[in-house]
Design a protein around this motif. Structure first.
Motif, PDB file in Angstrom:
ATOM      1  N   LEU A  34      -3.160 -10.139   0.568  1.00 42.52           N
ATOM      2  CA  LEU A  34      -1.862 -10.173  -0.100  1.00 42.52           C
ATOM      3  C   LEU A  34      -0.779 -10.316   0.958  1.00 42.52           C
ATOM      4  O   LEU A  34      -0.916  -9.777   2.074  1.00 42.52           O
ATOM      5  CB  LEU A  34      -1.606  -8.875  -0.884  1.00 42.52           C
ATOM      6  N   ASP A  35       0.298 -11.005   0.626  1.00 37.85           N
ATOM      7  CA  ASP A  35       1.418 -11.036   1.567  1.00 37.85           C
ATOM      8  C   ASP A  35       2.192  -9.729   1.464  1.00 37.85           C
ATOM      9  O   ASP A  35       2.039  -8.950   0.507  1.00 37.85           O
ATOM     10  CB  ASP A  35       2.324 -12.237   1.285  1.00 37.85           C
ATOM     11  N   GLN A  63      -2.869  -6.053   2.434  1.00 36.07           N
ATOM     12  CA  GLN A  63      -1.854  -6.804   3.188  1.00 36.07           C
ATOM     13  C   GLN A  63      -2.299  -7.023   4.625  1.00 36.07           C
ATOM     14  O   GLN A  63      -2.208  -8.141   5.156  1.00 36.07           O
ATOM     15  CB  GLN A  63      -0.530  -6.040   3.166  1.00 36.07           C
ATOM     16  N   THR A  67       1.340 -11.860 -13.317  1.00 33.53           N
ATOM     17  CA  THR A  67       1.293 -13.067 -12.489  1.00 33.53           C
ATOM     18  C   THR A  67       0.368 -12.868 -11.294  1.00 33.53           C
ATOM     19  O   THR A  67      -0.479 -13.728 -10.995  1.00 33.53           O
ATOM     20  CB  THR A  67       2.710 -13.431 -11.995  1.00 33.53           C
ATOM     21  N   VAL A  68       0.529 -11.731 -10.605  1.00 34.01           N
ATOM     22  CA  VAL A  68      -0.331 -11.466  -9.443  1.00 34.01           C
ATOM     23  C   VAL A  68      -1.786 -11.344  -9.885  1.00 34.01           C
ATOM     24  O   VAL A  68      -2.695 -11.839  -9.212  1.00 34.01           O
ATOM     25  CB  VAL A  68       0.124 -10.185  -8.715  1.00 34.01           C
ATOM     26  N   ASP A 119      -3.055 -14.797 -10.397  1.00 34.21           N
ATOM     27  CA  ASP A 119      -3.230 -15.540  -9.148  1.00 34.21           C
ATOM     28  C   ASP A 119      -4.364 -14.980  -8.308  1.00 34.21           C
ATOM     29  O   ASP A 119      -5.115 -15.736  -7.668  1.00 34.21           O
ATOM     30  CB  ASP A 119      -1.925 -15.498  -8.331  1.00 34.21           C
ATOM     31  N   TYR A 166       5.474  -9.479 -13.501  1.00 32.35           N
ATOM     32  CA  TYR A 166       5.088  -9.690 -12.095  1.00 32.35           C
ATOM     33  C   TYR A 166       3.625  -9.308 -11.874  1.00 32.35           C
ATOM     34  O   TYR A 166       2.863 -10.053 -11.243  1.00 32.35           O
ATOM     35  CB  TYR A 166       6.000  -8.850 -11.192  1.00 32.35           C
ATOM     36  N   ALA A 168       5.673  -4.826  -3.457  1.00 30.34           N
ATOM     37  CA  ALA A 168       6.144  -4.841  -4.844  1.00 30.34           C
ATOM     38  C   ALA A 168       5.143  -4.150  -5.762  1.00 30.34           C
ATOM     39  O   ALA A 168       5.536  -3.350  -6.627  1.00 30.34           O
ATOM     40  CB  ALA A 168       6.381  -6.286  -5.294  1.00 30.34           C
ATOM     41  N   LEU A 169       3.853  -4.457  -5.583  1.00 29.93           N
ATOM     42  CA  LEU A 169       2.840  -3.807  -6.419  1.00 29.93           C
ATOM     43  C   LEU A 169       2.821  -2.300  -6.191  1.00 29.93           C
ATOM     44  O   LEU A 169       2.665  -1.517  -7.145  1.00 29.93           O
ATOM     45  CB  LEU A 169       1.459  -4.402  -6.127  1.00 29.93           C
ATOM     46  N   GLU A 188       8.582  -5.957 -14.388  1.00 30.26           N
ATOM     47  CA  GLU A 188       7.460  -5.484 -13.570  1.00 30.26           C
ATOM     48  C   GLU A 188       6.126  -5.917 -14.173  1.00 30.26           C
ATOM     49  O   GLU A 188       5.203  -6.337 -13.460  1.00 30.26           O
ATOM     50  CB  GLU A 188       7.499  -3.967 -13.434  1.00 30.26           C
ATOM     51  N   LYS A 202       5.284  -8.957   0.870  1.00 30.85           N
ATOM     52  CA  LYS A 202       6.201  -8.806  -0.261  1.00 30.85           C
ATOM     53  C   LYS A 202       5.436  -8.411  -1.522  1.00 30.85           C
ATOM     54  O   LYS A 202       5.852  -7.516  -2.270  1.00 30.85           O
ATOM     55  CB  LYS A 202       6.954 -10.117  -0.494  1.00 30.85           C
ATOM     56  N   THR A 203       4.307  -9.047  -1.750  1.00 34.26           N
ATOM     57  CA  THR A 203       3.520  -8.751  -2.952  1.00 34.26           C
ATOM     58  C   THR A 203       2.927  -7.352  -2.893  1.00 34.26           C
ATOM     59  O   THR A 203       2.977  -6.594  -3.880  1.00 34.26           O
ATOM     60  CB  THR A 203       2.395  -9.782  -3.120  1.00 34.26           C
TER      61      THR A 203
END
Length: 974
Positions: free
Chosen positions: A918-919, A913, A963-964, A967, A960, A925-926, A957, A921-922
């Protein structure tokens, strides 16, 4: 003379003759190496004394037969027959240290001096030339002089290096103050004792007279470290005194040395009740005695209250519980210090009166036990008969302690079990037989135990609920019909009452129970009603009963554990609750009942020590075990691990430790174990083969490092995790070791690695310490077990696969040589920061991830839904997050070196981050998903469940994470 000794030996008890002849042979060989020994023409009485002491003490026999000139010096000087005055040791040691010009010479001189004086002390004690009081005083004076004169020499040397410490307020030069605690402070040291010390200095300031001044705190910490090393370090000449610093403020987590002001503030604000006990015997033994007395006066109000301190009774009850726990350990009845009626109970009786009444009666403010006993009689606090019985018992017990310890200069209070040991102790105590000595010993212990119970017993012991106990007792004893018994269990909400009663009946009818001796059966019958009553308070009663009965069955031959639980309701309550919460804990306790001791103190049970405390505690435990007793060392390592893992598990179940702290503690436990295992293995190997050499010809000083990978490397150990390790060295494989049984350095380090693995993974009745996996070393199972750092770097640069670099992201140095560890970290950084082609890296990472998922994930037939979700290996699980982090470290560390700072995934996500990969929020969350999945794995491990859960678990979860993953790894474009 040799023939006269041989003739005297032939007249000795046959049990000693073989040992004596071996000593004589050694003595004769040692004499043959001397140019002259005309001064050894001794009288027949003297020769008879030599044979007698050789019979009683292997330590004296070995020291005098190997060093005939030492024996000659002691005999010809008359020191064996005469008492020293209070200045003799001071003058003698001062003379020896005049010739010392380096720290190494100081260390050797101290040990040679100690050897001579301990031979004299033990000789005089075992042959009853010296009284018990004179022996303890001589040992205490020896300790105090070695501390004081070592400190003086080291202080002068430190002043040359860093300047003279001056007080900021007083403007005067300062010295350190050393407080001797426990038996040292009371002139009561035994012949093989630890010394407990506290270091302090008068005030803050800085040094004067050097190019660069340092603060007084730093100066005195360095001085203290060197003093401990000078006293405690074991060399070829032995040691001076085993030194324990745990009694200082804040224990091992605190500074080694504190200023007077800091000391006073600590004891005023944070001093605990047991520290009052410790301070009773404290005295200044070295350094600035005048300033030390100022400090002691300032601390006196903490120890002695002005009023009659009835608040101390709670402390007395706590101490009584601790003593009761130790007494009930297996085999502790043979311990004349800790066992019932032992030395500790005499000491505790005296200290109890000192704490309660010492503030009002200053005669009780004395460190020496015998003096205080006299004061108690004078004050009519104890009747004369009790005082006389306690004095007689104490002298007898201390003499037995010296007889035991004098055999091998070994710190033990266990009565010997072997015939030769028993004969030695009996003769030292001037008894013709072991049986007659033991009879008198038991009389004294019985007297002590009676007085201890009379004085310490609580007047408000809990009474059992007789009606409830009667109900459960009748059920346990089988006095009820099966149906009636099941009804009672049903009324108490046992979910499977018939099955529960069948389990109880099966236990009661076991042959082991039917054949129990009367005392053991009485203990079981007293314990079971209390157990059932406590189980009835839990939620899953039948399941809890099933788990705890495994423990009961395991201690049927050791019913002292049942007494421990019977007499400590709090421990029983903790046991039942823990077993109701975790079948894994129940199995651990059943396999190792000694762990029940951990339940006696709920404060420590739910508050695991920090890393430094863990390391210090294990080191102190191992210091008390002979260095050549590998089996006992391994047993201590096993028990230490089990005890502390139990604390962590209990804390996690109670909710006092979050997931990240749980992993930290489990990892710290492993690190503490590895540190000591390396030390043990290194000592074993160097004792046998000498030291390996470096390329420049210098001797290796533990040039061996353990690197942890995987869960341990990532500070994420679980309760049943194995250790993924790699061993490195920095020796020259082409050079031989320095010992007589020399081997190639490469072979040395291979065997060292094998020894480490053996200690960690050997399976015994007590289990194994850790299972070790070495497959991540260069070239895997086909590679060298221990490779040089250079070879490791070459492999990582030229031959390692991408997955091996992924593994390296979670690697870190954990034990061994810090210098080599730092060099490894440098290699790790160099490898990870290489610029890589992202397309190739992405393909390698994705291919390896798919390979692992196919191999380890949930198997699902085509077109069918999965039957479970594997938290680690299935899509969207833990490994996806781990691979994502590893991809980032390998792909961008050349641009963002901070990505390499950590080996754990949570902090790596934070760095991702910070670097903008990574932002916020991501990354957050991870991290939360990762921690929640790991937390569930931990909880399931305590329930003895695997990592597969229902197929819909973590559905959002997982989506998510997938998805990450897509991406960031699959589609990431830079």
């Amino acid at each position: 003379m040799i023939e006269q000794l041989r003739e005297l030996i032939s007249g000795q008890n046959s049990i000693f003759q073989n040992n004596l002849l071996l000593r004589l042979s050694c003595f004769e060989e040692s004499l043959s190496q001397l140019e002259s020994y005309d001064n050894l023409n001794w009288s027949s009485d003297t020769l008879a004394s030599i044979v007698s002491i050789w019979s009683l003490s292997d330590f004296v026999a070995e020291s005098t037969s190997r060093f005939p000139l030492l024996l000659a010096d002691l005999i010809n000087s008359g020191d064996l027959e005469s008492e020293y005055d209070d200045n003799s040791l001071k003058q003698r040691l001062s003379q020896k240290l005049k010739e010392v010009s380096s720290e190494d010479e100081l260390i050797q001189a101290l040990r040679l001096f100690r050897r001579r004086e301990m031979v004299r002390i033990i000789w005089r004690d075992l042959l009853k030339i010296s009284s018990m009081a004179q022996t303890t005083k001589d040992v205490s004076l020896l300790a105090a002089e070695t501390i004081d004169q070592s400190l003086a020499w080291l202080y002068a040397d430190c002043c040359e290096k860093w300047g003279v410490p001056y007080g900021k307020s007083s403007g005067t030069p300062l010295q350190m103050v050393v407080l001797g605690m426990g038996k040292l402070g009371a002139y009561e040291l035994n012949v093989s004792s630890d010394i407990d010390l506290i270091f302090a200095y008068p005030e803050n300031g800085e040094t004067v007279g050097s190019k660069k001044s340092i603060e007084n705190q730093a100066f005195f910490v360095r001085l203290g470290q060197r003093l401990v090393n000078a006293l405690d370090k074991t060399t070829a000449d032995g040691f001076v005194f085993r030194t324990d610093m745990r009694l200082r403020p804040y224990g091992h987590s605190g500074a080694l040395v504190l200023s007077f002001t800091a000391m006073e503030e600590y004891y005023q604000d944070q001093g605990r009740e047991w520290e009052r006990y410790a301070m009773i015997k404290a005295r200044v033994v070295a350094g600035d005695f005048a300033q030390g007395e100022v400090l002691m006066q300032s601390l006196k109000p903490f120890v002695y209250r002005r009023y009659i301190d009835f608040s101390a009774f709670q402390s007395l009850r706590d101490m009584k519980g601790m003593i009761g726990r130790e007494v009930k350990r297996k085999g502790m009845q043979s311990n004349i210090k800790l066992g019932s009626g032992g030395i500790r109970e005499v000491e505790f009786i005296v200290q109890a009166f000192q704490l309660i009444r010492g503030g009002r009666d200053t005669r009780l403010q004395h460190p020496e036990l015998m003096v205080v006993l006299g004061a108690l009689e004078e004050s009519h606090l104890l009747p004369s008969q009790a005082v006389n019985e306690l004095k007689d018992a104490y002298i007898f017990l201390r003499n037995v302690e010296h007889a035991i310890q004098g055999i091998n200069d070994q710190q033990t209070q266990m009565l010997p079990e072997c015939e030769i040991g028993q004969k030695r102790v009996a003769l030292s105590m001037q008894y013709d037989s072991w049986e007659s000595m033991l009879t008198q010993l038991n009389i004294h212990r019985k007297n002590v135990s009676r007085h201890f119970s009379d004085i310490i017993a609580s007047e408000e012991d809990k009474e059992n609920d007789t009606e409830e106990s009667a109900d459960w007792l009748g059920l346990w004893l089988g006095e009820l019909a099966d149906e009636a018994a099941a009804d009672i269990l049903k009324e108490h909400n046992f979910e499977s009452p018939e099955d529960s009663y069948l389990m109880l009946s099966n236990l009661r009818n076991q042959r082991n129970v039917q054949m129990m001796q009367t005392q053991g059966r009485e203990r079981l019958d007293s314990f079971m009603p209390l157990l059932l009553a406590e189980i009835a308070k839990q939620e899953s009663r039948s399941l809890t009963l099933q788990r705890i009965l495994l423990l009961v069955e395991s201690v049927l031959r050791r019913t002292a554990y049942l007494v421990l639980l019977y007499e400590n309701p709090g421990a029983l309550k903790q046991l039942v609750w823990l077993c109701s919460e975790s079948p894994w804990i129940a199995e651990q306790l059943a396999a190792t009942p000694l762990l029940l001791d951990e339940l006696l103190n709920s404060e420590s049970l739910f508050s695991p020590p920090n890393k430094q405390e863990l390391q210090d505690e294990l080191r102190q435990q191992l210091l008390r075990i002979p260095q050549d007793d590998l089996e006992e060392q391994m047993e201590a390592l096993r028990h230490f691990k089990k005890a502390h893992v139990l604390r962590v598990a209990a804390s996690e179940l109670r909710g006092t430790l979050p997931l990240m702290k749980v992993s930290d503690y489990l990892t710290w436990i492993a690190e503490a174990e590895l540190e000591q295992v390396v030390e043990i293995a290194w000592h074993n190997m160097t004792e046998k083969h000498g030291f390996p050499l470096r390329a420049n010809g210098d001797q290796c000083e533990l040039d061996f490092a353990i690197v942890a990978y995987g869960k341990m490397g990532g500070i994420e150990l679980g309760y049943t995790s194995d250790l993924d390790l790699v061993f490195l060295h920095s020796g020259d494989v082409n050079k031989p070791t320095t010992g007589e049984r020399s081997i190639d350095t490469g072979v040395f380090f291979t065997r060292l690695g094998q020894r480490v693995i053996h200690i960690l993974s050997t399976q015994t009745a007590g289990g194994q310490i850790y299972e070790v996996d070495m497959r991540l070393r260069p070239s895997g199972n086909s590679g060298l077990l221990v490779c040089s750092l250079h070879a490791f770097e070459e492999y990582q640069r030229n031959n390692a696969w991408t997955w091996e670099h992924q593994a390296l992201t979670r690697a870190r140095f954990v034990a061994g040589c810090p210098k080599l560890g730092a060099a490894f970290e440098g290699v790790r950084s160099a490898i990870l920061s290489q610029k890589r082609d992202l397309s190739t890296l992405r393909k390698d990472v994705i291919d390896m991830r798919e390979k692992m998922r196919h191999s380890l994930g949930t198997k699902t037939a085509e077109g069918e839904l999965p039957e479970a979700f594997h938290i680690k290996h299935d899509r969207g699980g833990i490994v996806d997050i781990e691979f994502l982090c590893q991809f980032a470290v390998l792909g961008w560390s050349h641009e963002y070196p901070e990505l390499m700072n950590w080996s754990d995934n949570v902090r790596t996500l934070q760095e991702m981050q910070q670097c903008g990969l990574l932002d916020a929020k991501t990354a957050e969350a991870l991290s939360e998903i990762y921690k929640s999945m790991r937390a569930l794995i931990h909880k399931r491990a305590l329930q003895k469940l695997n990592s597969q859960v229902e197929p819909n678990a973590f559905s959002d979860e997982r989506a998510y994470v997938s998805t990450v993953w897509g991406d960031f790894v699959v589609k990431k474009i830079v």
